[in-house]
Design an enzyme around this catalytic site. Structure first.
Site, mmCIF file in Angstrom:
data_model
loop_
_atom_site.group_PDB
_atom_site.id
_atom_site.type_symbol
_atom_site.label_atom_id
_atom_site.label_comp_id
_atom_site.label_asym_id
_atom_site.label_seq_id
_atom_site.Cartn_x
_atom_site.Cartn_y
_atom_site.Cartn_z
ATOM 1 N N CYS A 298 3.231 19.553 22.181
ATOM 2 C CA CYS A 298 4.079 18.477 22.699
ATOM 3 C C CYS A 298 4.650 17.664 21.538
ATOM 4 O O CYS A 298 3.950 17.355 20.574
ATOM 5 C CB CYS A 298 3.262 17.540 23.572
ATOM 6 S SG CYS A 298 2.500 18.373 24.952
ATOM 7 N N ARG B 155 8.436 23.515 17.672
ATOM 8 C CA ARG B 155 7.004 23.567 17.940
ATOM 9 C C ARG B 155 6.677 24.223 19.271
ATOM 10 O O ARG B 155 5.533 24.496 19.575
ATOM 11 C CB ARG B 155 6.433 22.141 17.969
ATOM 12 C CG ARG B 155 6.380 21.534 16.604
ATOM 13 C CD ARG B 155 6.162 20.056 16.698
ATOM 14 N NE ARG B 155 5.546 19.582 15.481
ATOM 15 C CZ ARG B 155 4.289 19.176 15.397
ATOM 16 N NH1 ARG B 155 3.511 19.179 16.437
ATOM 17 N NH2 ARG B 155 3.796 18.763 14.260
ATOM 18 N N TRP C 25 4.432 20.846 26.348
ATOM 19 C CA TRP C 25 3.921 22.221 26.368
ATOM 20 C C TRP C 25 2.763 22.182 27.368
ATOM 21 O O TRP C 25 1.727 21.576 27.112
ATOM 22 C CB TRP C 25 3.437 22.614 24.980
ATOM 23 C CG TRP C 25 3.139 24.071 24.817
ATOM 24 C CD1 TRP C 25 4.024 25.066 24.483
ATOM 25 C CD2 TRP C 25 1.873 24.714 24.964
ATOM 26 N NE1 TRP C 25 3.375 26.276 24.422
ATOM 27 C CE2 TRP C 25 2.065 26.091 24.707
ATOM 28 C CE3 TRP C 25 0.589 24.272 25.298
ATOM 29 C CZ2 TRP C 25 1.024 27.022 24.772
ATOM 30 C CZ3 TRP C 25 -0.439 25.200 25.359
ATOM 31 C CH2 TRP C 25 -0.210 26.555 25.091
ATOM 32 N N ASN D 280 0.165 13.738 24.119
ATOM 33 C CA ASN D 280 -0.006 15.045 23.490
ATOM 34 C C ASN D 280 -1.504 15.280 23.398
ATOM 35 O O ASN D 280 -2.211 14.483 22.794
ATOM 36 C CB ASN D 280 0.624 15.019 22.091
ATOM 37 C CG ASN D 280 0.394 16.305 21.322
ATOM 38 O OD1 ASN D 280 0.013 17.323 21.899
ATOM 39 N ND2 ASN D 280 0.631 16.259 20.022
ATOM 40 N N GLY D 281 -2.004 16.343 24.019
ATOM 41 C CA GLY D 281 -3.440 16.621 23.961
ATOM 42 C C GLY D 281 -3.990 16.881 25.336
ATOM 43 O O GLY D 281 -3.246 17.196 26.272
ATOM 44 N N GLU E 20 -1.612 41.206 11.141
ATOM 45 C CA GLU E 20 -0.535 40.212 11.032
ATOM 46 C C GLU E 20 0.804 40.815 11.465
ATOM 47 O O GLU E 20 1.595 40.171 12.161
ATOM 48 C CB GLU E 20 -0.483 39.675 9.589
ATOM 49 C CG GLU E 20 0.669 38.752 9.256
ATOM 50 C CD GLU E 20 0.764 37.500 10.121
ATOM 51 O OE1 GLU E 20 -0.154 37.200 10.885
ATOM 52 O OE2 GLU E 20 1.817 36.828 10.042
ATOM 53 N N LYS F 211 3.054 39.336 14.510
ATOM 54 C CA LYS F 211 4.444 38.890 14.334
ATOM 55 C C LYS F 211 5.337 39.567 15.349
ATOM 56 O O LYS F 211 6.182 38.940 15.976
ATOM 57 C CB LYS F 211 4.877 39.254 12.902
ATOM 58 C CG LYS F 211 5.760 38.319 12.204
ATOM 59 C CD LYS F 211 5.167 37.031 11.699
ATOM 60 C CE LYS F 211 4.013 36.427 12.373
ATOM 61 N NZ LYS F 211 3.405 35.294 11.857
ATOM 62 N N GLU G 285 4.689 38.329 19.029
ATOM 63 C CA GLU G 285 5.085 36.950 19.339
ATOM 64 C C GLU G 285 6.599 36.748 19.396
ATOM 65 O O GLU G 285 7.072 35.956 20.195
ATOM 66 C CB GLU G 285 4.399 35.922 18.453
ATOM 67 C CG GLU G 285 4.803 35.900 17.016
ATOM 68 C CD GLU G 285 3.996 34.901 16.203
ATOM 69 O OE1 GLU G 285 3.663 33.840 16.708
ATOM 70 O OE2 GLU G 285 3.716 35.219 15.029
ATOM 71 N N HIS H 224 -11.722 55.827 17.701
ATOM 72 C CA HIS H 224 -12.854 55.310 18.478
ATOM 73 C C HIS H 224 -12.390 54.657 19.772
ATOM 74 O O HIS H 224 -13.080 53.799 20.324
ATOM 75 C CB HIS H 224 -13.681 54.342 17.621
ATOM 76 C CG HIS H 224 -14.283 55.008 16.431
ATOM 77 N ND1 HIS H 224 -15.365 55.841 16.517
ATOM 78 C CD2 HIS H 224 -13.899 55.019 15.129
ATOM 79 C CE1 HIS H 224 -15.659 56.321 15.314
ATOM 80 N NE2 HIS H 224 -14.762 55.822 14.450
ATOM 81 N N LYS I 120 4.120 25.618 17.804
ATOM 82 C CA LYS I 120 3.945 25.723 16.360
ATOM 83 C C LYS I 120 2.651 25.063 15.884
ATOM 84 O O LYS I 120 1.983 25.550 15.007
ATOM 85 C CB LYS I 120 5.143 25.074 15.666
ATOM 86 C CG LYS I 120 5.138 25.160 14.163
ATOM 87 C CD LYS I 120 5.542 26.522 13.670
ATOM 88 C CE LYS I 120 5.511 26.623 12.167
ATOM 89 N NZ LYS I 120 5.417 28.023 11.743
HETATM 90 C C1 F6R Z 1 1.803 32.929 14.243
HETATM 91 C C2 F6R Z 1 1.495 31.524 14.097
HETATM 92 C C3 F6R Z 1 0.196 31.033 14.617
HETATM 93 C C4 F6R Z 1 -0.426 30.031 13.634
HETATM 94 C C5 F6R Z 1 -1.697 29.422 14.237
HETATM 95 C C6 F6R Z 1 -2.364 28.480 13.265
HETATM 96 O O1 F6R Z 1 3.038 33.241 13.681
HETATM 97 O O2 F6R Z 1 2.273 30.762 13.591
HETATM 98 O O3 F6R Z 1 -0.679 32.082 14.887
HETATM 99 O O4 F6R Z 1 -0.703 30.700 12.444
HETATM 100 O O5 F6R Z 1 -1.367 28.734 15.408
HETATM 101 O O6 F6R Z 1 -1.508 27.426 12.931
HETATM 102 P P1 F6R Z 1 -1.772 26.543 11.656
HETATM 103 O O7 F6R Z 1 -1.560 27.416 10.475
HETATM 104 O O8 F6R Z 1 -0.773 25.446 11.741
HETATM 105 O O9 F6R Z 1 -3.182 26.060 11.737
#
Ligand code: F6R
Length: 603
Positions: free
Chosen positions: A2, A27, A74, A98-99, A476, A480, A483, A499, A598
């Site tokens: 949020c 975000r 959010w 927010n929370g 990773e 990527k 997402e 496996h 984000k």
């Molecule tokens: C993926 C991504 C998320 C963040 C995760 C941790 O592209 O951005 O998986 O890596 O939410 O966020 P931070 O690094 O801000 O703790």
């Protein structure tokens, strides 16, 4: 998650609030709203969906108000609807949140029995109703905020507007909150992110948990007051000048922020190496010379967790130090064994990720030092850590983390070199320079990777495989892709495929095989197993390798020569491009993928 922006001052609050909310769009959110104090009324305009929907409504009404609060939601409690969007308000107060209020259900039941009504299904409205109840009992606004805040549990930040004045109030517990001041223009601001206030508020304050903030603008001046919950004056806040520049946040010639951030990597790598080896960062690293932890507990979420896996390999192989890596949401509840001599190492771009912060708190409670590898200076993680290693990535706006991953891993590597005392070893320096050059070359080949993407983007599923130091990169790469392209993708250790997951392989499944020079034959045997089952093979592997060329349906050739430890970071950039191009072909919202946020400030 949020986003919150509040304004009070001599101008129309709508402009800075909407500009601030637009900046926080990256975000992730699903509805947006604004509450304005207009002629002694609290007027709420809100709408589910994109901020543009709200902007349309605002354009229709053209409101003017000196004081207002805005929010991008959010959803956590209650579906994505206009009713559940923030602000929540009544004839006395309006609130954005927010929370999560963890005891919302119990509180709601009690308030309901006392005759209070609710208009939404959100936990946030409980705070509004509590506030109103305490105010109706004859308490001042400040006391009502204090009482309402003391009644709730969970991590939250609230900003409050009242009908009776033009003041802005805010309070938080383990959630991001920043109060801003522009003395020249007599304006007070509040936000969940200093980025929203860049160019508006040159002076910013970070309140600690449980500090009530009050922004007041009178005819001649702007004042920000801080109070403890017993309403005595508080000095539990940190002041900072807001040095971020608006330019740093523009997309430049790039179509997406994600692309811009991928391209920024070579220069940022060079800058980071110079910072830690030659410039101001050197002092922090010199303090690490000879340092050994009995065990490193690396903890993070998502992409930062993958960077943690890369750093674990560095710590074990370069430093011969024991390291374990945990997903923060697991670490915090699994009763980890933390011994004297251990160190908690927390990795985070935002420094505000709820589970990572809770894990840090756990280490602090157990008395072990906490170090951070973090991007946002002044974030909660940063403020609570005993030692911080900043990654200096600049603002990362694309929701999908790219440059932060590379710089987190590189910072971990530099930290390791410092412990070993080999920071000045020219071999390492040239390895880092080689990395930035190779990534630069890769940036020049983006169109070639786009051709590969065109061959595979319609396929049903993607299995990324890698061995050893490329295994975290397989994870990773898959993250990527899923997402931003919304396709099913999984990362596996190449040797693990047989496996179980190999059952998935058919002619509609792509195996993105990461084939480094190490364990090359073994990894290629795993690729053969997939090929034998009619899987489509895309190899990201060493260039000019006939065996690889022969096995691959598509091939992203890389020059591994001389890269040694840092080759995983190079391979990863190829996968960032691949995910980007597949997502683009699929036409998704690359910078703001659906359902994602984000900065994940709830657990
Ligand atoms: C993926 C991504 C998320 C963040 C995760 C941790 O592209 O951005 O998986 O890596 O939410 O966020 P931070 O690094 O801000 O703790």
């Amino acid at each position: 998650m949020c986003g919150i922006v509040g304004y009070t001052g001599p101008n129309n609050s709508v402009g800075p609030i909407i500009e601030g909310l637009s900046r926080l769009e990256y975000r992730g959110y699903d509805s947006a709203g604004i509450c304005l104090k207009v002629e002694n009324e609290l007027q709420i305009i809100k709408k589910e969906g994109k901020l543009d929907n709200l902007k349309e409504l605002i354009n229709l009404h053209k409101p003017f108000s000196h004081t207002g609060i805005g929010h991008t939601r959010w959803a956590t409690h209650g579906a994505v609807t206009t009713d559940n969007a923030h602000p929540h308000g009544n004839e006395i107060f309006a609130v954005v949140h927010n929370g999560i209020i963890e005891n919302a259900t119990t509180l709601k039941k009690d308030l309901f029995h006392e005759g209070y009504q609710f208009k939404s299904q959100t936990d946030s409205e409980v705070f509004l109703v509590l506030l109103t109840k305490f105010f109706n009992e004859g308490n001042s606004t400040l006391i009502s905020i204090s009482k309402a805040f003391s009644s709730i549990t969970g991590n939250s930040a609230f900003v409050i507007l009242e009908k009776a004045s033009d003041k802005l109030y805010a309070i938080k517990r383990s959630a991001p909150l920043v109060v801003g001041e522009n003395r020249e223009f007599r304006e007070a601001y509040v936000s969940s992110d200093p980025f929203a206030l860049v160019g508006f508020a040159p002076r910013i304050y970070f309140p600690e948990d449980g500090v009530i903030c009050e922004g007041i603008v009178t005819g001649s001046e702007v004042t920000v007051n801080f109070y403890e919950l017993d309403l005595t004056h508080s000095n539990r806040y940190k002041f900072q000048s807001n040095s971020m520049s608006v330019d740093a946040t523009s997309k430049g010639p790039y179509e997406h922020y994600m692309l811009k951030e991928i391209y920024e990597q070579p220069a940022l790598i060079d800058k980071l190496a110079a910072y830690y080896i030659k410039n101001e960062g050197r002092k922090i690293l010199d303090e690490m010379k000879g340092f050994r932890a009995q065990e490193w507990h690396i903890t993070a979420c998502g992409t930062a967790w993958h960077a943690g896996l890369v750093i674990k390999n560095f710590l074990e192989q370069v430093n011969h130090q024991k390291a374990s890596v945990d997903i923060a949401s697991e670490f915090r509840y699994r009763h980890p064994i933390l011994n004297h001599g251990d160190v908690g190492l927390f990795i985070s771009q935002s420094g505000e990720t709820a589970d990572t912060l809770a894990s840090q708190e756990l280490c602090k409670e157990k008395g072990i030092p906490t170090f951070s590898i973090v991007n946002v200076e002044g974030s909660t993680l940063f403020r609570n850590a005993d030692k911080n290693f900043l990654i200096h990535a600049g603002v990362e706006i694309g929701v999908a983390s790219t440059k932060a991953f590379t710089l987190q891993a590189l910072t971990g590597y530099l930290m390791g070199l410092a412990m070993k005392g080999s920071l000045d070893d020219s071999l390492h320096y040239s390895e880092i320079k080689l990395l930035s050059n190779r990534i630069s070359d890769l940036c020049g080949q983006s169109d070639f990777i786009k051709d590969v993407a065109e061959q595979i983007y319609t396929k049903k599923g993607f299995i990324f495989t890698g061995r050893g130091k490329y295994f975290p990169i397989a994870l990773e790469g898959a993250l990527k892709l899923k997402e931003i392209a919304y396709v099913h993708a999984e990362g596996y250790a190449a040797g693990e495929l047989k496996h179980g997951p190999i059952a998935l392989i058919d002619e509609d499944i792509v195996n993105i095989a990461l084939v480094g020079p190490e364990l090359l034959e073994k990894t290629l045997s795993n690729v053969e197993e997939v090929k034998a089952r009619r899987g489509i093979i895309v190899v990201v592997g060493p260039k000019n390798h006939p065996e690889v060329e022969q096995i691959a349906d598509a091939y992203i050739p890389l020059d591994f020569n001389g890269l040694q430890n840092l080759s995983p970071l190079y391979v990863n950039v190829a996968l960032q491009f691949l995910a980007y191009h597949i997502a683009k072909l699929k036409g998704t919202d690359i910078d703001k993928p659906r359902n994602l946020a984000k900065s994940v400030t709830v657990e």
